[in-house]
Design a protein around this motif. Sequence first.
Motif, mmCIF file in Angstrom:
data_model
loop_
_atom_site.group_PDB
_atom_site.id
_atom_site.type_symbol
_atom_site.label_atom_id
_atom_site.label_comp_id
_atom_site.label_asym_id
_atom_site.label_seq_id
_atom_site.Cartn_x
_atom_site.Cartn_y
_atom_site.Cartn_z
ATOM 1 N N LYS A 540 0.688 -1.287 0.167
ATOM 2 C CA LYS A 540 0.058 0.073 -0.112
ATOM 3 C C LYS A 540 0.870 1.206 0.017
ATOM 4 O O LYS A 540 0.360 2.357 0.224
ATOM 5 N N SER A 541 2.006 1.096 -0.360
ATOM 6 C CA SER A 541 3.148 2.385 -0.330
ATOM 7 C C SER A 541 4.445 1.788 -0.917
ATOM 8 O O SER A 541 4.878 0.600 -0.690
ATOM 9 N N GLY A 542 5.098 2.540 -1.628
ATOM 10 C CA GLY A 542 6.431 2.379 -1.997
ATOM 11 C C GLY A 542 6.628 1.363 -3.026
ATOM 12 O O GLY A 542 7.502 0.723 -3.184
ATOM 13 N N VAL A 543 5.313 1.027 -3.746
ATOM 14 C CA VAL A 543 5.412 -0.084 -4.836
ATOM 15 C C VAL A 543 5.950 0.747 -6.183
ATOM 16 O O VAL A 543 5.119 2.075 -6.189
ATOM 17 N N ILE A 544 6.715 0.147 -7.076
ATOM 18 C CA ILE A 544 7.017 0.734 -8.367
ATOM 19 C C ILE A 544 6.421 0.048 -9.513
ATOM 20 O O ILE A 544 6.713 0.586 -10.545
ATOM 21 N N ALA A 545 6.142 -1.255 -9.312
ATOM 22 C CA ALA A 545 5.642 -1.967 -10.593
ATOM 23 C C ALA A 545 4.859 -3.033 -10.104
ATOM 24 O O ALA A 545 4.977 -3.486 -8.913
ATOM 25 N N ILE A 546 3.866 -3.374 -10.848
ATOM 26 C CA ILE A 546 2.922 -4.566 -10.355
ATOM 27 C C ILE A 546 2.981 -5.597 -11.567
ATOM 28 O O ILE A 546 3.058 -5.421 -12.700
ATOM 29 N N ALA A 547 2.320 -6.951 -11.140
ATOM 30 C CA ALA A 547 2.230 -7.775 -12.032
ATOM 31 C C ALA A 547 0.975 -8.632 -11.709
ATOM 32 O O ALA A 547 0.944 -9.060 -10.482
ATOM 33 N N ALA A 548 -0.115 -9.202 -12.604
ATOM 34 C CA ALA A 548 -0.937 -10.064 -12.121
ATOM 35 C C ALA A 548 -0.995 -11.250 -12.816
ATOM 36 O O ALA A 548 -1.016 -11.196 -14.004
ATOM 37 N N GLY A 549 -1.038 -12.609 -12.173
ATOM 38 C CA GLY A 549 -1.129 -13.701 -12.584
ATOM 39 C C GLY A 549 -2.530 -14.251 -12.882
ATOM 40 O O GLY A 549 -3.367 -13.607 -12.733
ATOM 41 N N SER A 550 -2.669 -15.502 -13.014
ATOM 42 C CA SER A 550 -3.728 -16.212 -13.137
ATOM 43 C C SER A 550 -4.424 -16.220 -11.737
ATOM 44 O O SER A 550 -5.810 -15.911 -11.756
ATOM 45 N N SER A 551 -3.701 -16.467 -10.745
ATOM 46 C CA SER A 551 -4.487 -16.579 -9.505
ATOM 47 C C SER A 551 -3.553 -15.868 -8.354
ATOM 48 O O SER A 551 -3.693 -16.137 -7.205
ATOM 49 N N SER A 553 -0.940 -12.196 -7.431
ATOM 50 C CA SER A 553 -0.477 -10.593 -7.542
ATOM 51 C C SER A 553 0.978 -10.511 -7.041
ATOM 52 O O SER A 553 1.179 -11.146 -6.139
ATOM 53 N N VAL A 554 1.613 -9.451 -7.770
ATOM 54 C CA VAL A 554 2.948 -9.407 -7.470
ATOM 55 C C VAL A 554 3.176 -7.914 -7.374
ATOM 56 O O VAL A 554 2.617 -7.273 -8.355
ATOM 57 N N ALA A 555 4.196 -7.482 -6.557
ATOM 58 C CA ALA A 555 4.491 -6.024 -6.510
ATOM 59 C C ALA A 555 5.990 -5.824 -6.435
ATOM 60 O O ALA A 555 6.517 -6.789 -5.744
ATOM 61 N N LEU A 556 6.427 -4.903 -6.963
ATOM 62 C CA LEU A 556 7.977 -4.599 -6.931
ATOM 63 C C LEU A 556 8.054 -3.254 -6.002
ATOM 64 O O LEU A 556 7.414 -2.198 -6.334
ATOM 65 N N LYS A 557 8.838 -3.307 -5.019
ATOM 66 C CA LYS A 557 9.017 -2.068 -4.135
ATOM 67 C C LYS A 557 10.096 -1.083 -4.471
ATOM 68 O O LYS A 557 11.063 -1.619 -5.190
ATOM 69 N N SER A 558 10.056 -0.056 -4.090
ATOM 70 C CA SER A 558 11.310 0.924 -4.530
ATOM 71 C C SER A 558 12.548 0.349 -4.091
ATOM 72 O O SER A 558 13.691 0.682 -4.507
ATOM 73 N N ASP A 559 12.581 -0.527 -2.857
ATOM 74 C CA ASP A 559 14.056 -0.938 -2.518
ATOM 75 C C ASP A 559 14.424 -2.094 -3.269
ATOM 76 O O ASP A 559 15.611 -2.749 -2.812
ATOM 77 N N GLY A 560 13.734 -2.504 -4.425
ATOM 78 C CA GLY A 560 14.455 -3.363 -5.104
ATOM 79 C C GLY A 560 13.585 -4.928 -4.656
ATOM 80 O O GLY A 560 14.125 -6.076 -5.247
ATOM 81 N N SER A 561 12.688 -5.004 -3.696
ATOM 82 C CA SER A 561 12.200 -6.236 -3.250
ATOM 83 C C SER A 561 10.980 -6.622 -3.954
ATOM 84 O O SER A 561 10.324 -5.933 -4.267
ATOM 85 N N VAL A 562 10.583 -7.933 -3.745
ATOM 86 C CA VAL A 562 9.364 -8.169 -4.349
ATOM 87 C C VAL A 562 8.672 -8.945 -3.223
ATOM 88 O O VAL A 562 9.009 -9.544 -2.209
ATOM 89 N N ILE A 563 7.293 -8.530 -3.463
ATOM 90 C CA ILE A 563 6.218 -9.107 -2.493
ATOM 91 C C ILE A 563 5.139 -9.905 -3.329
ATOM 92 O O ILE A 563 4.951 -9.138 -4.446
ATOM 93 N N ALA A 564 4.393 -10.888 -2.739
ATOM 94 C CA ALA A 564 3.487 -11.393 -3.753
ATOM 95 C C ALA A 564 2.434 -11.925 -2.707
ATOM 96 O O ALA A 564 2.260 -12.306 -1.414
#
Length: 650
Positions: A540-551, A553-564
């Motif tokens: 909900k903050s600090g995200v710079i990129a997103i990707a939606a899969g079949s089921s 979701s993925v987000a890229l944070k400004s610090d270069g880390s990935v959350i899903a």
Amino acid sequence: MKPIAVNFCFLVLLCLWAAAVPVRAASGSVVAWGINEFGQTQVPEAARSDVKAIAAGARHTVALKTDGAIVAWGDRFSGAASVPPEAQSGMTAIAAGELHTVALKADGSVVAWGNNQQGQTTVPAEALSGVTAIGAGWSHTLAVKADGGVVAWGSRFSPALNVPSSAQSEVKAVAGGVSHSLALKADGSVVAWGDNSSGQTTVPSTAQSGVTAIAAGHFHSVALKIDGSVVAWGNNGIGQTSVPVEAQSGVIAISAIVNYSIALKDDGTVVVWGAADFGKPTVREGVLAVAAGANHTVALVASLPPTITVPPVSQEVAVGQRTRFAVVATGTPPFSYQWRQDGIEIGGATNAILDLGPAVTNQAGMYSVAVSNFLGRAVDVSPVTLTVNPAFGLVLTWGGIGALGADTPVPTAALSGVTAVSAGQFHVMALKIDGSVLAWGVTNGLFGDSGQARVPATAQSNVVAISAGGNHSVALKSDGSVVAWGDNSIGQTRVPVAARSGVTAISAGLIHTLALKSTGEVVAWGENDSGKTLVPPAAKSGVIAIAAGSSHSVALKSDGSVIAWGNNAFGQIAVPALALSGVQAISAGGGHTVALKQDGSIVVWGDNREKQRIVPPIAQTGVQAIAAGALHTVVLKVDGSVVVWGGISR
């Protein structure tokens, strides 16, 4: 490096022998992480410079400034974070108990405040002068007198107050647990007394000589040896006394709390063991001291201005090609960033990664970035060049399922002037250089016609990005609004109010949609099985990129880390360590996830039924763009070649 003696009076780490002896000369800023329910990790401005010692209680944090002032924050209910006037100057050491704070003045007197239900802040006459060191247990307080004897108070009827004769001389440091106490003698031996239900006061032979610092958890004890090794004893229910290999040499400081232990190494790294989900370090450079709180951890880090370790590099791209600049800095966080084009600040470009999206000709020019921190010293990176070459804009497609998908002939309008493409389950979208959208594919096929290929008037101009879902289509307009059409059986095209303005990126999954706001917040809507549209707090903050899969979701944070988040049937949201830093792009497939690292390598995790995770050697370096399909993976190399692997039928 000779270990620096450190005392961790149960919840406390201070720099040198004990909490009350002179701390080491180095000063820095405070960084805190973990549970912030009472504001204990919300470091105030006053603790971001010139701090020489730290302490952590159950719900509060304390910092000692180089000028002798004390700053405290967090829980105000107990009063432990409310520094009294007499403790606002001339202090030399601090310690923190569960809900109380203790400080030592330069004149040798002790000041204590906060919860006093057990008498832990009622300082006895013996501790009003001649004190050289202090410590705090859960609800009791300890002081070392100039003659080397120990004074203890609080925790009514607790055996932790029964100071033995062996701790009445030559003591130079103390530490307290829930119902036990420790004392470090001048000869390097440890004396322990009080509750021994878990063996916490049964000092092993290895801690009977050569010890330079002590710490106490709830029901366990820790000692630092002069050779840099750590010894721990007592309750080991969650591994808090199982000292890892990394803490068996090179340690310069220790701390302990409820059921975990911490060691600071001479290379500035932090080692944590026991139950410490909230204790995992977030800083790894220039750490001077650490302190363990009940639900949070605190570090004192050297105050360092930013240093650019990985500068951005010049790029040459074609119109429509995804473009990013990235910078990596070290020093004392937090950092702020400001990117410039041709010397002019770019509005909103304040992250470590500058995502320019599909390149257009007016983006060509010289780019630079300024990195700064609270020290007020900025680092300007020398300008790099972005060259944007004209693109032919010809769309080629392959694969698909007969006339239902990508095999449908490419329309004439998509044979030139295209800047971006996106492929859905049975249809293809193309973004033209004039901002209009083309779509083709399903007209009335296997799943009927949901209208995903019939572009509405609202998507025929001023579109800057497109994304094709399973049976729906999404477009991002230049004004930050989102347009969606096609299948809406589960609300995937019902754009919520939050995504009607201020959006910078979009991604369509099989039956759900994601949007990224200019604030760095992710908005999700559509089908929510497995929670794929239930956006976690970290997204909900600090995200710079997103990707939606079949089921998922993925987000890229400004610090270069990935959350899903979402479905994890194939491990597609179990982000590996390699994707927790240095990532510049992400893509989500049917049941797998792909991340592109800043060094041009890729990380793939999740579903591997069609070997979509088995990265061929040719795709292990030099990658500039990635895409994940339902059962296959695609990368674009810097040399312009495309590599595809996984479930490819033809």
